[in-house]
Design an enzyme around this catalytic site. Structure first.
Site, PDB file in Angstrom:
ATOM      1  N   LYS A  83       0.930  -0.647  -0.237  1.00  0.00           N
ATOM      2  CA  LYS A  83       0.266   0.157  -0.514  1.00  0.00           C
ATOM      3  C   LYS A  83       0.515   1.325  -0.217  1.00  0.00           C
ATOM      4  CE  LYS A  83      -4.452   2.188   2.458  1.00  0.00           C
ATOM      5  NZ  LYS A  83      -4.753   2.161   3.847  1.00  0.00           N
ATOM      6  N   SER A 121      -9.891   1.820   3.365  1.00  0.00           N
ATOM      7  CA  SER A 121      -8.892   2.824   1.571  1.00  0.00           C
ATOM      8  C   SER A 121      -7.530   1.965   1.046  1.00  0.00           C
ATOM      9  CB  SER A 121      -7.976   3.719   2.570  1.00  0.00           C
ATOM     10  OG  SER A 121      -6.722   3.521   3.636  1.00  0.00           O
ATOM     11  N   SER A 143     -10.345  -0.403   7.254  1.00  0.00           N
ATOM     12  CA  SER A 143      -9.808   0.337   5.892  1.00  0.00           C
ATOM     13  C   SER A 143      -8.715  -0.908   4.833  1.00  0.00           C
ATOM     14  CB  SER A 143      -8.416   0.830   5.850  1.00  0.00           C
ATOM     15  OG  SER A 143      -9.239   2.877   5.608  1.00  0.00           O
TER      16      SER A 143
END
Lengths: 477, 98, 486
Positions: free
Chosen positions: C79, C154, C178
């Site tokens: 990420k 996210s 997330s």
């Protein structure tokens, strides 16, 4: 007659602690260095970096707190203070608001009239220092250096207990001495390792309420603080006398120009949005830890003062001066340890050392000569190897460059001329060249003797043994 | 809507947060913040008297570092991403007090 | 079976056995990326040459016997809010469009040391603020099951990349759901560990007291294996916890007899999609049939978690994001007059709308006069929520519920109403507030064919309970693979 006013002053003193590394990272705290060389992701606020607390910072803060008779928050935390400024890489400073490590203490000062007064300490908290901004002379830019960013500070917040510049200076001197004795900081104002913010208000003598205060930030010397206090007191009284109001604000003291000005900015809301620092865990100070700090506290000034008189037989006045700065006391003790002549050491420190410090505008903390060299110098003088005049010259070099006096005296041939034959020949020559002085001497003018001694010293480059010169002169005359 | 956010509040928060909002963004922010605060006000239904605020979820204390220098010269890394630098320092618009 | 079908653990075993190589695995991943990236947009940064080079280096070390671990040679996606030395790290924000970190985050370093090979950096909601991966400055990521839908957020790029086989596994971060919500939307397995289990060093902070890094992957076995690698006690993270029970794979046993599972009634009320409800309750039934003791109970305070979370997360974020100011790194506005103008323009141009919204809210709740009413109130609420979980875990080993109230919404449907979007985090947020571990596994699909996720929450430090339950559940059925996968 006009109204009588009194000045009410509280101080916030920032002291950089003498740790080897910064408060939240393993970067060096060494002063100077190429810009940004003492930095890492933590103290430059890089994304993803996290702080880890330096244990020594807590121990120094506790040591100062205990010496300043504070209570200790045995459960304490760090908070974030949020404000945007480029000397602060994260745009928040990690500090302590809600649970400062030390609180409710006080230290005693001596007042002008010789009395004692306690200045209350509201709190002592730990925080990180900011970086340095250098303003470019030619362009509208500033250069940012984070070498100081993250250097550990304690902020010592006093109660508004001071009433004059003299009291403020006495408090600061006492505080500085205390911290230096603890070894928690060198407290060098010119390097910024001790700085003071002055909170000041005036009120009519006898008034119950305090007046509106102003804050003057980061004043860099005792003299400047005294001047700033005098100036601000007058400014506030003028405002009140002319029917205006004192505005609560932060002011900047310009010491060169001798005035202060308000640091007003609409971009500066002074709303720091403190909240507990989530990246650091609480500090729990056990009774045992506190006790171990207490047990480690070094001998402080009052004890030293007493011991110097008892152990070395020094007069109270001399002991007072020698213990007035930790560095001076350290040099005294180390030199005495080597040469075993406390009175002689004391004389050198009280006399020549203090004179040179004053002349060069230095603090005792700046002393850099080794006790070994001072001890050697004392030996040389005591053994009559060099005379007093030469000794003073050599001492100046020790003071400035820490030279080895043995080697120096040898190399420069500064040993006292004690060869009677050689000296007798020199003096005979001088008598021959100065018949008038000889006559004067015989007619009872003592001055003439002094002149002839002087001439002899001149001829021998100051190296003649003065006792011997006198003896030979008298014989020959 | 119980909460009403005034222009001054948005301007003030803009100063704190160093954000400059267009008129349109300001209007949206006023509305957003008011409705968020209405929603957050739900917390007032809870009686939290005597409850200690919990900032850390686990009682971990006393995490320290020893006072030993470990970091090398960091200037190159520090300046690697600088938008503007000179003489090993970051360049910013002149900071002045007034 | 194609190489992309393999799990991370299977792939590494084959590489170490000499049946394939790290380079072949990377090449397969690259082909898949090149085939689907245009429609999915899982990655922000992807450097083909660097990835192949890294794979070749790792292959050498595997052959020389230097790397022997269970993830050696496996391509991994990271990420984009985890710092990677020498590799762009943008947090999907314009303000970090050019930021190249000088150090690597601890979790990624642990992976690299175990021989996993970084493919690139995955897309996310800007600074992890969002639930759809639509707030990214670099365009939205699409759900590989149906590109009309969001992948969740996210960590949407990571979840989508795993589902579409654009990587073998990925790292995500979870502040309020997330990792778990996108894993659920994309039909993959994940874990949000107990707070303090995986170092946050190098993770660009959103809500420091809530953030945790965790894996997104194909199976529970992969999940436990990755957790063993990334979990560590890190002296650089003061909130990192020294644990001695990090042998997560020891819990990979197909046995839930006597495991006490609680189902909070409050998780199955209004707002929960009936199809999701049905699938999750069916999963509970399956576990019960395998011998778990399943009971309903009252968790309490469920409705207060979101408001408390948004106060705490926004407050911490407003402070954490102050450092993005155009001084030392990242975006600096082109033209400005003086310091404060530079700050304001750089930040206003550099941050997107959702980030600004949360910074404004966070700055407000901390500002003078509001701190007690909002921030302290939220911290007190957090204490009460933690207390509720303590009570629940006195009776249960695992709390079972949905990961999200619905399956993945359509693109563009969420951002217009922030509160509605925030409500989507109702089952995940309280877990972060209480610092608990939680795992999600796929448990079916809705009538549109979108995956549904089952969430299993454990008590602090009790990851093994939820791994065991998830593993046992996983053994009972094989759920459909994402249609984009081979």
């Amino acid at each position: 007659m006009g109204k009588q006013y009194e000045t009410v002053i509280g101080l916030e003193v920032h002291v950089e602690l003498a740790t080897k590394t910064k408060i939240f990272c393993a970067c060096s705290t060494e002063f100077g260095g190429k810009p940004n060389s003492h930095t890492c992701p933590v103290c430059t606020g890089m994304p993803g970096s996290l702080p880890v607390l330096n244990k020594q910072v807590v121990e120094y803060a506790l040591a100062v707190g205990l010496a300043a008779n504070c209570k200790i928050h045995q459960y304490c935390k760090f908070d974030r203070k949020n404000y945007f400024y480029p000397d602060n890489p994260q745009n928040y400073q990690i500090s302590q608001l809600y649970l400062p490590i030390c609180y409710e203490g006080g230290i005693e000062i001596e007042t002008k009239d010789g009395g004692k007064k306690t200045i209350g300490i509201h709190e002592i908290h730990m925080e990180e220092d900011a970086g340095k901004l250098v303003h470019d002379d030619w362009e509208d830019v500033s250069l940012v250096d984070y070498n100081r960013s993250g250097v550990p500070l304690i902020e010592i917040v006093s109660e508004p207990d001071m009433r004059s510049a003299e009291e403020v200076i006495a408090y600061l001197e006492k505080l500085r001495m205390l911290i230096q004795y603890l070894g928690a900081s060198d407290c060098k104002m010119q390097e910024g390792s001790m700085r003071a913010d002055v909170n000041l208000s005036v009120r009519e003598v006898g008034a119950a309420e305090y007046g509106t205060r102003t804050e003057m930030k980061n004043i860099g010397s005792f003299k400047a603080i005294a001047r700033a206090i005098e100036n601000e007191t007058a400014r506030q009284i003028d405002l009140i006398e002319s029917g205006e109001k004192v505005v609560q604000e932060t002011r900047r003291w310009n010491d060169e120009q001798g005035y202060s000005y308000a640091m007003r900015s609409k971009e500066d809301a002074q709303d720091y949005r403190y909240f507990p620092e989530p990246d650091l865990v609480p500090i729990v100070i056990s009774d045992e830890w506190l006790e171990s700090i207490r047990a480690k506290q070094p001998e402080l000034q009052p004890q030293k003062l007493e011991r110097y008189q008892a152990e070395f037989g020094l007069p109270a006045y001399d002991a007072g001066i020698l213990t007035s700065a930790k560095k001076l006391a350290d040099v005294f003790e180390a030199t005495t340890e080597i040469c075993g002549k406390p009175k002689k050491v004391s004389n050198w420190l009280m006399g020549e050392t203090m004179r040179l410090l004053k002349e060069k505008n230095m603090d005792p903390e700046d002393l850099s000569f080794s006790p070994e060299n001072l001890a050697k110098l004392i030996e040389l003088t005591e053994a009559g190897t060099i005379n007093g005049t030469v000794a003073k010259e050599v001492f100046e070099l020790i003071f400035a460059e820490n030279i080895d006096p043995d080697a120096y005296v040898e190399e420069h041939g500064l040993k006292t001329v004690s060869d009677e034959g050689e000296l007798r020949a020199t003096i005979e020559q001088i008598i021959k060249e100065n018949p008038q002085s000889v006559e004067d001497y015989h007619s009872g003018k003592q001055k003439a003797m002094g002149f002839l001694v002087g001439q002899t010293m001149k001829a021998t480059g100051g190296k003649a043994n003065p006792g011997l010169v006198n003896k030979i002169l008298k014989e020959l005359l | 809507m119980a909460n009403v956010i005034r222009d001054e509040t948005i301007d003030y928060v803009g100063i704190l947060a160093k954000l400059e909002l267009s008129q349109e963004e300001k209007e949206a922010a006023k509305k957003d913040m008011a409705s968020m605060l209405d929603y957050i006000d739900k917390l007032n239904e809870l009686d939290t008297t005597g409850v200690e605020p919990m900032s850390h979820v686990f009682p971990v204390n006393n995490v320290f570092r020893e006072d030993v220098v470990e970091n090398p010269d960091g200037s190159e890394d520090a300046l690697a991403n600088a938008p503007e630098s000179r003489d090993s320092a970051y360049v910013v618009p002149k900071t002045v007090d007034q | 079976m194609g190489i992309l079908e393999l799990t991370a653990v299977e792939l590494s075993a084959k590489i170490r056995a000499g049946e394939t190589t790290a380079v072949e695995a990377m090449q397969a991943v690259i082909e898949q990326i090149e085939k689907h990236e245009e429609s999915l947009n899982c990655y922000v940064t992807f450097d083909k040459e660097a990835a192949l080079h890294a794979a070749a280096e790792v292959q050498k070390k595997i052959e020389s016997g230097e790397l022997t671990g269970p993830l050696a040679g496996v391509p991994v996606a990271i990420k984009d809010n985890m710092c990677t030395k020498g590799m762009l790290t943008t947090c999907s924000s314009k303000i970090l469009y050019n930021f190249v970190p000088t150090f690597t985050s601890e979790a990624v370093l642990n992976l690299e040391q175990a021989g996993a090979v970084i493919i690139g950096k995955t897309n996310m909601d800007e600074f992890a603020m969002g639930s759809t991966t639509e707030t990214s400055y670099y365009g939205e990521t699409k759900n590989p099951w149906n590109t009309q839908h969001v992948p969740g957020g996210s960590s949407g790029g990571s979840a989508a990349a795993v589902a579409a086989q654009e990587c073998f596994f990925a790292l995500g971060s979870d502040t309020g759901g997330s990792i778990r919500q996108p894993a659920s939307y994309c039909g993959v397995v994940d874990m949000k560990p107990t707070y303090g289990t995986v170092s946050r060093y190098g993770l660009v902070a959103y809500g420091s007291s809530l953030d945790q890094i965790g894996p997104l992957c194909k199976t529970v076995t992969d999940c436990a294996t990755i957790m063993e690698v990334i979990a560590s006690h890190d002296k650089k993270d003061s909130t990192s916890i020294a644990r001695e029970d990090l042998d997560f794979t020891s819990a990979l046993v197909d046995d839930v007899k006597g495991l006490k599972i609680g189902i909070p009634r409050d998780y199955f009320g209004q707002g929960l999609d009936p199809e999701v409800k049905e699938a999750v309750l069916a999963a509970a039934k399956t576990l019960e049939e395998k011998g778990a003791v399943v009971e309903e109970f009252e968790l309490g305070l469920v409705d207060y978690a979101i408001p408390a979370y948004y106060v705490i997360a926004a407050a911490e974020a407003s402070s954490n994001l102050e450092r993005f100011d155009g001084v030392a790194y990242g975006y600096r506005t082109e033209s400005y007059e003086g310091l404060h103008n530079m700050y304001k323009k750089s930040r206003s141009e550099g941050f997107g709308a959702e980030v600004k919204r949360r910074i404004m809210l966070g700055s407000f709740v901390l500002s003078s006069g509001y701190y007690d009413a909002y921030y302290l109130k939220a911290l007190r609420t957090k204490a009460l929520i933690k207390e509720e979980f303590n009570k629940a875990f006195a009776s249960y080993d695992v709390i079972l519920g949905p990961a999200a109230p619905t399956t993945a919404p359509k693109l563009g449907a969420s951002l217009s109403d922030p509160i509605k979007m925030y409500l989507g985090d109702i089952y995940t947020i309280s877990v972060n507030l209480a610092g608990l571990p939680s795992i999600c596994v796929p448990c079916g699909q809705d009538s549109k064919g979108l995956p549904i996720g089952l969430q299993l929450i454990g008590d602090c430090f009790q990851e093994k309970n939820i791994i065991r339950a998830a593993y046992a559940y996983e053994q009972t059925g094989h759920f459909a693979k994402c249609p984009l996968a081979e």
